[in-house]
Design an enzyme around this catalytic site. Structure first.
Site, mmCIF file in Angstrom:
data_model
loop_
_atom_site.group_PDB
_atom_site.id
_atom_site.type_symbol
_atom_site.label_atom_id
_atom_site.label_comp_id
_atom_site.label_asym_id
_atom_site.label_seq_id
_atom_site.Cartn_x
_atom_site.Cartn_y
_atom_site.Cartn_z
ATOM 1 N N GLU A 47 -26.043 20.555 7.931
ATOM 2 C CA GLU A 47 -27.255 20.722 8.737
ATOM 3 C C GLU A 47 -28.524 20.573 7.919
ATOM 4 O O GLU A 47 -29.584 20.275 8.449
ATOM 5 C CB GLU A 47 -27.256 22.085 9.441
ATOM 6 C CG GLU A 47 -28.333 22.220 10.490
ATOM 7 C CD GLU A 47 -28.016 23.253 11.549
ATOM 8 O OE1 GLU A 47 -28.947 23.897 12.025
ATOM 9 O OE2 GLU A 47 -26.835 23.425 11.907
ATOM 10 N N ASP A 60 -24.130 24.446 11.109
ATOM 11 C CA ASP A 60 -24.111 25.905 11.215
ATOM 12 C C ASP A 60 -23.200 26.337 12.359
ATOM 13 O O ASP A 60 -23.184 25.726 13.426
ATOM 14 C CB ASP A 60 -25.522 26.446 11.445
ATOM 15 C CG ASP A 60 -26.418 26.270 10.220
ATOM 16 O OD1 ASP A 60 -25.883 25.929 9.152
ATOM 17 O OD2 ASP A 60 -27.629 26.473 10.342
ATOM 18 N N ASP A 88 -22.892 28.250 14.954
ATOM 19 C CA ASP A 88 -23.359 28.953 16.144
ATOM 20 C C ASP A 88 -23.501 27.919 17.254
ATOM 21 O O ASP A 88 -23.148 26.750 17.069
ATOM 22 C CB ASP A 88 -24.681 29.688 15.871
ATOM 23 C CG ASP A 88 -25.772 28.748 15.361
ATOM 24 O OD1 ASP A 88 -25.578 27.512 15.411
ATOM 25 O OD2 ASP A 88 -26.817 29.242 14.910
ATOM 26 N N TYR A 116 -24.482 33.572 6.366
ATOM 27 C CA TYR A 116 -25.247 33.000 7.480
ATOM 28 C C TYR A 116 -26.074 34.090 8.172
ATOM 29 O O TYR A 116 -25.531 35.126 8.580
ATOM 30 C CB TYR A 116 -24.298 32.345 8.473
ATOM 31 C CG TYR A 116 -24.995 31.502 9.505
ATOM 32 C CD1 TYR A 116 -25.800 30.445 9.120
ATOM 33 C CD2 TYR A 116 -24.844 31.751 10.859
ATOM 34 C CE1 TYR A 116 -26.447 29.659 10.062
ATOM 35 C CE2 TYR A 116 -25.477 30.972 11.812
ATOM 36 C CZ TYR A 116 -26.285 29.924 11.400
ATOM 37 O OH TYR A 116 -26.926 29.150 12.334
#
Length: 855
Positions: free
Chosen positions: A11, A115, A117, A330
């Site tokens: 990312e 990431d 999520d 994270y």
């Protein structure tokens, strides 16, 4: 046969570098691209492979309406609820899509390191689209790496346990984006057009609405109303004092307070007449203060605001920096429970050499750590945890303060509870009961590393049950009830979390929005005080449709989106249902807008009563008023027309010159700062460009709710292709910008520090300084097609022989002028004599090696 190629996409560039460094054991080559590409050979799924590791920079695409819906004046906001949407490259100039497509050529495997999520899952599918991979393609397979930190252990573990990306999670983000875009833009455009066309001192560029933003503001205004409606009441408190061994001890009244003075006075007289207190009970209790659970995002944001003075947006930026540098796990997580496989010993050992908390960590390693409290496992990421030891010199002051707290919190979760003895002594006199409390800490536990949470020690004299003690004095204190204070950011975050407004990732954005749009102001102590505009908006929603500012409807939307993410609800049906609800609310809101307008009318000044006269209208030739409050604009009271201007700068009349197209007087806009651009503009052309295809610039773009003007708006003179106007790009443009597709234009009011600036980017070129006059001509350089310029040098500093002052030439090809020119901003570039450009306003001339002024 060449080994198969594996493309891996992270990312951020820093994460790509970490992944490549770990998997290649530092044995990799790196080449430049849109983002860096790291290459190495290794083993992938038990076969030899050639790896390419690169990254995106956040979202590859963003959602917006097609071009025909961008013009505010030609689109009914109601139509936006059913308008199509499209995904556009978030940063076209970065060419991320092209970069991914090029790197994917010849690759048979795609590994996604985004990431972990929902947003990261959505970006996964943006990368898949950009690389032309497909989920069900057996020949070109897609894999998902799931990780919570960028430590070597986590990276290797993720590589050994690749899974498929989750389409449902990505669709949940798509659903939220479409709902927020259509609802927010429809309401925002209508409100902004309606109210900014009537009132001059609103002091906000847009009167925006957001399904999350507005309930967030609603919490702040609700507290504001509680404060304003609060009526203080007097009360009285009785405090007897006793004198023991020369120490005066104040006792607390069990009744706490009385709101009737005569009754309070009666109790004071009774106790004073008795003059004696009897000890009726002495209790000793062993109590404990529990160590904290794991740290999640919301709690980190709250402590950052309340204890460190960091706004949520800043706190997230700092935590992102710590994560990408590998110092913490994270930072976006809802979980406060550690997974059973978490390596506590390894993490403690990484912190053992700290000069701040190292001794405490070493005790835990020797004596054994406590099992963390059972928290909430949201199934996303472990709690925020330190990964590596850092120092303040490595991080900087602000990042260090946040990192230090994360470390202390983690150590505290593994430390014993704080234990203390609580002693309470109860007294009576004439039927009234009083008490005093003492505390003695027996084991500091986790408060050794989090001392601000420690229990205060308070010693009491020795008392004996039934003993009688003489009262030294009885004080009747008067007090007054006080209203609650403005909501702090920490309290607001708690309310948002409790009511399902936003996510751990978006909460900082919503709070930042209501601050930036002047709906609330941040006061000392990170308190949020609503402005007149913020209060008026919420009161208006409450008059028309309270649902628009209450958290219930957003909580429902978030619940539906969660069901989409779990695969339990259909993405398109959820979007259709929610938009239908809001469309009905929008229709009713438009019909009832007079109710809100009455509140605005009482609070703000009409346009006609605001601003100062500045320039003449080209239609009626009457003077228009300049309104400097955000958004700055001109208002013609005769024509009842509003003309928006560039924001965040100074506006003044430009020598009473007029536009040859519409007869409006020209203005000069000067951006803030010593190196800010200055450029002329016609108010009418700026709002209604007479030529097609003119790009929007300098804050005039207000599509998608970000501003007022529609497609093509924001045309200053330096973008105007008028062939004869002396102020247009054709007349003032000198040559193509070497940094972008723009044109270098002469700054008309920069004397004596003459300069060219790009009409598209920040490239700035300094011309001969101190000259009396510099102007463009109609002639072009025969070598490069750039505009010939005239320079009238100062006679005391002329570089010309025999004291001559007048000179003409091309700044690229003429050796004298070229030696006097300097690039202030932009990349280093040098002249290529003999090259041919594409004309004075051409695009792409002298790209590549460039000009190299000053060489």
């Amino acid at each position: 046969m060449a080994p198969p190629r594996v493309l891996m996409v992270a990312e951020k560039p820093s994460i790509a570098l970490s992944i490549a460094s770990v998997l290649s054991h530092g044995q990799m080559s790196t080449r430049k691209g849109t983002t860096e590409v790291h290459e190495f050979d290794g083993i992938f799924m038990k076969f030899q492979a050639r790896f390419r590791v690169t990254s995106v920079i956040g979202h590859v695409f963003s959602v917006d309406f097609p071009g025909k819906y961008q013009d505010w004046s030609r689109t009914d906001p109601q139509d936006l609820f059913e308008a199509p949407i499209r995904k556009l490259e978030t940063n076209p100039k970065a060419h991320v899509c092209r970069h991914l497509s090029q790197e994917a050529r010849g690759c048979s495997h795609l590994v996604l390191w985004l990431d972990c999520d929902r947003e990261g899952e959505n970006i996964c599918f943006e990368v898949i689209e950009s690389t032309s991979f497909h989920l069900n393609d057996a020949k070109r397979r897609v894999h998902r790496a799931r990780f919570s930190s960028i430590t070597e252990k986590d990276i290797v573990k993720a590589m050994d346990n690749l899974v498929e990306p989750n389409k449902d999670e990505a669709l949940a983000v798509d659903a939220r984006q479409e709902i927020d875009l259509k609802v927010g833009v429809a309401f925002t455009r209508f409100q902004t057009n309606y109210f900014q066309g009537k009132y001059g001192n609103l002091d906000s560029r847009v009167i925006s609405y957001g399904p999350c933003q507005t309930p967030t503001l609603g919490f702040c205004v609700e507290r504001y109303m509680q404060i304003n409606l609060f009526k203080p009441e007097k009360f009285w408190v009785l405090h007897p004092f006793i004198l023991i061994d020369g120490y005066e001890l104040q006792l607390e009244w069990d009744r706490q307070k009385i709101f009737d003075f005569d009754v309070a006075l009666m109790f004071q007289k009774l106790v004073m007449q008795d003059g004696i207190l009897q000890v009726v009970d002495i209790s000793n209790k062993q109590e404990s203060k529990s160590r904290p659970s794991g740290l999640n995002t919301v709690n980190l944001l709250k402590i950052a605001s309340s204890a460190m003075g960091f706004g949520p947006q800043m706190a997230m930026q700092l935590s992102e920096q710590l994560y990408t540098r590998g110092f913490i796990s994270y930072p976006r997580t809802e979980s406060t429970a550690y997974p059973s496989s978490f390596d506590f010993i390894g993490t403690l050992r990484a912190l053992a050499n700290s000069s701040t908390w190292g001794d405490h960590v070493k005790e835990l390693l020797v004596d054994g750590y406590q099992k963390p409290r059972s928290g909430t496992d949201a199934g996303d990421h472990p709690p925020i945890t330190p990964m590596h030891l850092a120092t303040e010199s490595m991080l900087g002051k602000d990042a260090w303060r946040l990192y230090q707290y994360i470390c202390q919190h983690f150590i505290a979760t593994l430390s014993p509870d704080c234990k203390y003895t609580r002693t309470k002594v109860d007294f009576t006199s004439r039927g009234e009961f009083f008490h005093c409390i003492g505390q003695h800490v027996t084991a500091k536990g986790f408060t050794s590393v989090m001392p601000w949470l420690g229990v205060n020690t308070k010693s009491l004299p020795q008392f004996v049950k039934s003993e009688k003690i003489e009262i030294s004095r009885v004080e009747l204190s008067e007090g007054k009830t006080v209203p609650p204070d403005y909501l702090t950011e920490s309290e607001l975050i708690s309310l948002m979390e409790k009511n399902g407004i936003g996510t751990d990732a978006s909460i900082p954005v919503h709070i930042n929005n209501i601050c930036e749009r002047n709906y609330v102001q941040v006061q000392a102590g990170r308190k949020l005080a609503p402005t007149s505009l913020g209060v008026t908006l919420i009161r208006g929603y409450q008059c028309i449709d309270p649902d628009l500012c209450l958290p219930d409807i957003r909580s429902f939307i978030e619940h539906q989106i969660t069901l989409v993410g779990k695969g339990q609800a259909d993405h398109s049906r959820v979007v259709e249902h929610v938009l239908q609800q809001f469309k009905q609310k929008y229709d009713y809101f438009v019909k009832q807008i007079d109710s809100m307008d009455a509140l605005f009318e009482a609070q703000f000044s009409p346009l006609a009563d605001t601003g100062r006269y500045l320039s003449k209208c080209g239609k009626c030739l009457r003077y228009m008023k300049y309104i400097s409050s955000q958004p700055s604009r001109l208002y013609c009271g005769t024509c009842e027309e509003v003309y928006y201007l560039p924001q965040r700068g100074a506006i003044k009349l430009y020598k009473e010159l007029t536009c040859p197209l519409d007869n409006f007087e020209l203005l000069i806009f000067s951006m803030a700062g010593p190196e800010g651009k200055s450029f002329p503009l016609c108010p009418f052309c700026y709002n209604s460009p007479p030529f097609e295809g003119i790009e929007m610039v300098f804050g005039a773009k207000r599509a998608s709710g970000s501003g007022k003007l529609g497609k093509g708006a924001g045309m200053p003179c330096f973008l105007c292709p008028h062939p004869t106007c002396r102020h247009s790009m054709i007349a003032q443009g000198v040559c193509a910008c070497p940094e972008c597709n723009g044109t270098l234009v002469l700054d008309p009011v920069s004397a004596p520090k003459w300069r060219l600036y790009c009409n598209m980017c920040n490239c700035l070129v300094l011309l001969p300084q101190g000259a009396h006059r510099i102007a463009t001509t109609r002639d072009q350089c025969p070598e490069c097609d750039s505009k010939i310029i005239e320079v009238d040098f100062n006679k005391n500093h002329t570089p010309l022989p025999d004291g001559a002052t007048f000179y003409t030439g091309c700044i690229l090809c003429d050796h004298l002028l070229h030696s006097l020119v300097e690039v202030k901003h932009g990349k280093s570039f040098f002249k290529r004599l003999g090259s041919r450009g594409r004309g004075r306003a051409g695009r792409g001339a002298y790209r590549g090696k460039g000009w190299g002024f000053g060489k």
